[in-house]
Motif scaffolding. Structure first.
Motif, PDB file in Angstrom:
ATOM      1  N   CYS A   1       0.859  -1.179   0.000  1.00 31.60           N
ATOM      2  CA  CYS A   1       0.000   0.000   0.000  1.00 31.60           C
ATOM      3  C   CYS A   1       0.898   1.233   0.000  1.00 31.60           C
ATOM      4  O   CYS A   1       1.865   1.293   0.763  1.00 31.60           O
ATOM      5  CB  CYS A   1      -0.876  -0.021   1.246  1.00 31.60           C
TER       6      CYS A   1
ATOM      7  N   ASN B   1       0.487   3.936   1.302  1.00 32.39           N
ATOM      8  CA  ASN B   1       0.456   4.608   2.594  1.00 32.39           C
ATOM      9  C   ASN B   1       0.990   3.752   3.737  1.00 32.39           C
ATOM     10  O   ASN B   1       1.509   4.278   4.715  1.00 32.39           O
ATOM     11  CB  ASN B   1      -0.975   5.019   2.949  1.00 32.39           C
ATOM     12  N   CYS B   2       0.817   2.449   3.637  1.00 28.62           N
ATOM     13  CA  CYS B   2       1.080   1.579   4.786  1.00 28.62           C
ATOM     14  C   CYS B   2       2.206   0.581   4.564  1.00 28.62           C
ATOM     15  O   CYS B   2       2.592  -0.114   5.502  1.00 28.62           O
ATOM     16  CB  CYS B   2      -0.178   0.808   5.173  1.00 28.62           C
TER      17      CYS B   2
ATOM     18  N   HIS C   1      -7.226  -0.495   0.341  1.00 31.29           N
ATOM     19  CA  HIS C   1      -6.682  -1.090   1.557  1.00 31.29           C
ATOM     20  C   HIS C   1      -7.754  -1.054   2.646  1.00 31.29           C
ATOM     21  O   HIS C   1      -7.687  -0.255   3.576  1.00 31.29           O
ATOM     22  CB  HIS C   1      -5.414  -0.326   1.976  1.00 31.29           C
TER      23      HIS C   1
ATOM     24  N   CYS D   1      -5.600   1.664   5.687  1.00 28.87           N
ATOM     25  CA  CYS D   1      -5.844   3.099   5.601  1.00 28.87           C
ATOM     26  C   CYS D   1      -7.109   3.453   4.821  1.00 28.87           C
ATOM     27  O   CYS D   1      -7.452   4.619   4.701  1.00 28.87           O
ATOM     28  CB  CYS D   1      -4.642   3.780   4.958  1.00 28.87           C
TER      29      CYS D   1
HETATM   30 ZN   LIG Z   1      -2.894   1.402   3.417  1.00 22.86          ZN
END
Ligand SMILES: [Zn+2]
Ligand SMILES: Cc1cc2nc3c(=O)[nH]c(=O)nc-3n(C[C@H](O)[C@H](O)[C@H](O)COP(=O)(O)OP(=O)(O)OC[C@H]3O[C@@H](n4cnc5c(N)ncnc54)[C@H](O)[C@@H]3O)c2cc1C
Lengths: 219, 96, 405
Positions: free
Chosen positions: B6, B8-9, B59, B63
């Motif tokens: 991801c 972001n993650c 996701h 997130c």
């Molecule tokens: Zn994420």
């Protein structure tokens, strides 16, 4: 027309009496599952803490006003947790990163800083800019799992790397435990707070009891 | 099980994600101006290549953000991950 | 048990080299390609034809499916083609002179919610109007048909009843393929393995040949029966198809005593379970979510269907998983197949059977053969044309298509 209410208005005291936490019925089993010794484990539900869902894009004016109110910059990355300053609206609360523009303001374990108050102030801070602050206290409950074997229990159903080198004390991640979506917050070297949604609390509670079982014999 | 990064993650198990099919399919600017054929194509037709495919994922148990990936549908190898709104990075290779 | 299985001869068909030219070429030697070849030869006298298969015969979904056969679909169009197919199944062992262990042990589709019940009762009524044998069973009747099923009301999704089609059942899929292959071969059809179609030769908008790894083959007509690879072939020929290819997995347990008398499917708990002739439990559920040509999927999908199976059948809690595998299924948005002319002249497509085309094997072959031979669809497959994705006359079978059968 005269006003009739079928249900008598609920007083605050009555409301407190009526209140049931999502895993209340498991409390005795949680207590009985305690393990001492080299594989120590303790599980409890700590219900009714304040949780305010916050949506705001970091770097915007609205975010700056929110940060001022909370007395801390918003956490800027996955896993990040910020602590609200003592004189802020949510004194002692933590701000957990849920997503790039989504956060959860959580009161300290066992305390409730008036959710209505905190939410109203955050809404006010957002003003007419894009964003939201919603009292989500009833959405999730908190399980606290502590002990030397706590990580072993969690590793049975969590795909994240829970080793201290990857999962530091003070960080919190949105992930899954077994099939259940949770927020997993490492609050001490052997202490984890787990936030399942209320409707999953029974399942996750039993899942944890089952995962703890092997350590009973090892006490 | 796919290991999906991801944006972001970072890398997470496939079970934390949901699939969104082909990426970069824009909603028609003026649906009323389309012929039945064009509207049918928009509704029912998506690319289905054996090889590199630009696709969307969300996701869900993380997130909650959508993002794009270029994945090889034959080997399942993920060649690139990029955010919504970013242009598709050029990647080569992929099964034939 | 082994004495149930027929003797296995060394060769059931010739292994010819491709001729330079055929009247028709069928791309894909799975069940549908073989059935199309058989009916082209038998019903339409077209014997100068070939089936081109990139691998070995019936090594695709035909080798990988869980062999559920039934015709209890909701809409008239589906009931007609699937019921025609079921009637053919009933004749085929004799006609093909091959006992492929077609076992009409019935299929139960369980209802676990009021919505399920309403949908099921409606479908049973629709089935009856279409001459499809279908019954609504209450819980006690369900228990009678399948005593090992957990019908307690203490479980998360108690069984509230179910639909039952007594004439439905299972068969031995590879034997079905061999039965069609042997008969087609006897009728003069060339079954050519290790022959991958890599392109199409066109004269304007008309197809006149196929390119293969074994040279160019001229042909008057082309029938695409490539299941999961249909989009890839259509692209080569210059058009698109409204399908997406997904991994679909299934699994078997070790062999057990025969304890499961029927086939049980549950949309809601999401698994289906039967017991094969030799005794292995055969299970399946839904597709892996993403597009994929890898013939494999993720283990959590397997884990979830096993959990569902144990919920319905506590008796299987200690069964061991023996093997899992995956195929590539060609999914349409209305969960109905495409048996149709294509935008290219003399090129016909049979695809989109998705997770449930084994039961349709004879019906697809029958109607596809008609379409290829006459250039026009048979009344049974006319509704399953590509045009429905323009007209909007979809045949939505998501309810009856069930947990990916
Ligand atoms: Zn994420
Ligand atoms: C796990 C699983 C369980 C299933 N369970 C059921 C069930 O219980 N009941 C049911 O009704 N249906 C079921 N199905 C669906 C059913 O198997 C398919 O719908 C059906 O087999 C498709 O038709 P086919 O047999 O012709 O496909 P396939 O056997 O896949 O045949 C297509 C053939 O085309 C060949 N091909 C591809 N590209 C080329 C090329 N370029 N040149 C030459 N040849 C090519 C392939 O190699 C393949 O052999 C299941 C499918 C799977 C994967």
């Amino acid at each position: 027309m005269a006003e009739h209410t079928l249900i008598a208005p609920i007083t605050e005291q009555r409301a407190t009496e009526l209140r049931r936490s999502p895993a209340e019925h498991l409390a005795a089993q949680f207590a009985a599952a305690e393990v001492t010794g080299p594989h120590s484990l303790a599980l409890r539900e700590v219900p009714f803490r304040t949780m305010v869902g916050l949506r705001v894009v970091p770097g915007t004016d609205a975010a700056r006003r929110v940060e001022e109110l909370l007395g801390t910059p918003l956490p800027g990355r996955c896993g990040g947790v910020a602590i609200c300053l003592g004189n802020s609206v949510a004194a002692g609360s933590s701000v957990l990163w849920l997503g790039p523009d989504e956060f959860l303001v959580v009161s300290p374990l066992g305390s409730t800083v008036g959710p209505a108050e905190a939410t109203a102030r955050l809404v006010e801070a957002l003003g007419t800019d894009p964003g939201s602050a919603v009292d989500l206290s009833a959405n999730r409950t908190t399980f606290e799992l502590a002990g030397k074997a706590a990580r072993d229990v969690l590793e049975k159903g969590c795909a994240l790397d829970l080793h201290p080198r990857a999962f530091a004390v003070g960080s919190a991640y949105v992930t899954q435990l077994g099939p259940v979506p949770v927020l997993l917050w490492k609050t001490g070297s052997e202490t984890w707070e787990i936030f399942p949604r209320a409707s999953f609390a029974d399942y996750l509670g039993r899942w944890l009891l089952d995962a703890m079982r092997e350590f009973h014999g090892a006490r | 099980m796919l290991l999906i990064s991801c944006p972001n993650c970072g890398p997470r198990d496939e079970t934390e994600f949901h699939y969104g099919g082909q990426a970069h399919v824009a909603y028609p600017e003026d649906p009323n101006a389309l012929t039945d054929e064009e509207w049918g194509r928009y509704l029912f037709y998506r690319e289905n290549p054996k090889g590199l495919f630009a696709e969307r994922w969300v996701h869900s148990s993380g997130c909650r953000k959508w993002f794009n990936a270029v994945r090889d549908t034959a080997t399942y190898r993920i060649a690139a991950v990029y955010r919504m709104g970013e242009t598709q990075p050029s990647v080569t290779g992929g099964a034939k | 048990m082994a004495d149930l299985l027929p003797e296995h001869p060394d060769f059931l068909w010739r292994n010819p080299d491709p001729k330079p030219s055929y009247d028709a070429v069928i791309v894909g030697g799975g069940g549908h390609g073989l059935a199309t070849a058989y009916y082209l030869a038998k019903n339409h006298g077209m014997t100068n034809i070939a089936v081109l298969e990139r691998g070995w015969l019936a090594g695709g979904n035909m080798a990988r499916n869980t062999t559920i056969i039934r015709s209890n679909y909701l809409w008239d169009e589906s009931a007609a083609i699937y019921e025609h197919s079921l009637k053919l199944w009933e004749e085929l062992p004799e006609e093909l002179e091959y006992d492929f262990l077609f076992s009409q042990r019935g299929v139960l589709n369980l209802a676990h919610t009021l919505q399920d019940v309403r949908e099921s009762v409606r479908r049973v009524s629709a089935n009856k109007l279409n001459g499809v044998d279908a019954e609504w069973l209450d819980v006690d009747q369900v228990k009678e048909v399948c005593p090992i099923l957990n019908t307690s009301d203490k479980i998360r999704y108690p069984v509230l009843g179910g639909t039952f089609q007594p004439r439905a059942g299972i068969a031995k899929h590879d034997h079905v393929a061999w039965a069609f292959a042997r008969k087609a071969d006897e009728l003069g059809v060339d079954l050519i393995q290790n022959c991958e179609v890599t392109g199409f030769v066109k004269d304007g908008n008309r197809v006149v040949g196929v390119q293969t790894n074994r040279g160019t083959i001229n042909t008057g007509k082309v029938a695409l029966c490539a299941a999961g690879h249909s989009s890839v072939l259509a692209k080569m020929a210059g058009f698109d198809l409204p399908i997406q290819s997904h991994p679909l997995q299934a699994l078997v347990s070790e062999l057990h005593e025969i304890v499961h008398p029927t086939v049980v499917m549950s949309n809601h708990v999401h698994v289906y379970v039967s017991q094969a002739h030799k005794g292995e439990l055969v299970m399946g559920a839904g597709i892996d979510s993403y597009n994929g040509y890898g013939q494999r999927g993720a283990f959590h999908v397997i884990e979830e269907q096993m959990a569902a199976a144990v919920e319905l059948f506590p008796i299987f809690a200690r069964a061991h998983l023996l093997r899992t595998w995956g195929g590539i299924v060609d999914v349409t948005l209305d969960a109905s197949p495409i048996v149709s002319k294509s935008p290219i002249e003399n090129l016909y497509v049979n695809c989109g059977w998705g997770t449930g085309g084994f039961k349709g094997t004879p019906g697809a072959g029958w109607t596809m053969a008609h379409t290829v031979a006459t250039g026009e669809p048979h009344p049974l497959n006319a509704p399953f044309s590509l045009e429905r994705f323009v007209t909007g006359a979809l045949i939505d079978e998501h309810g009856a298509a069930a947990v990916a059968h």
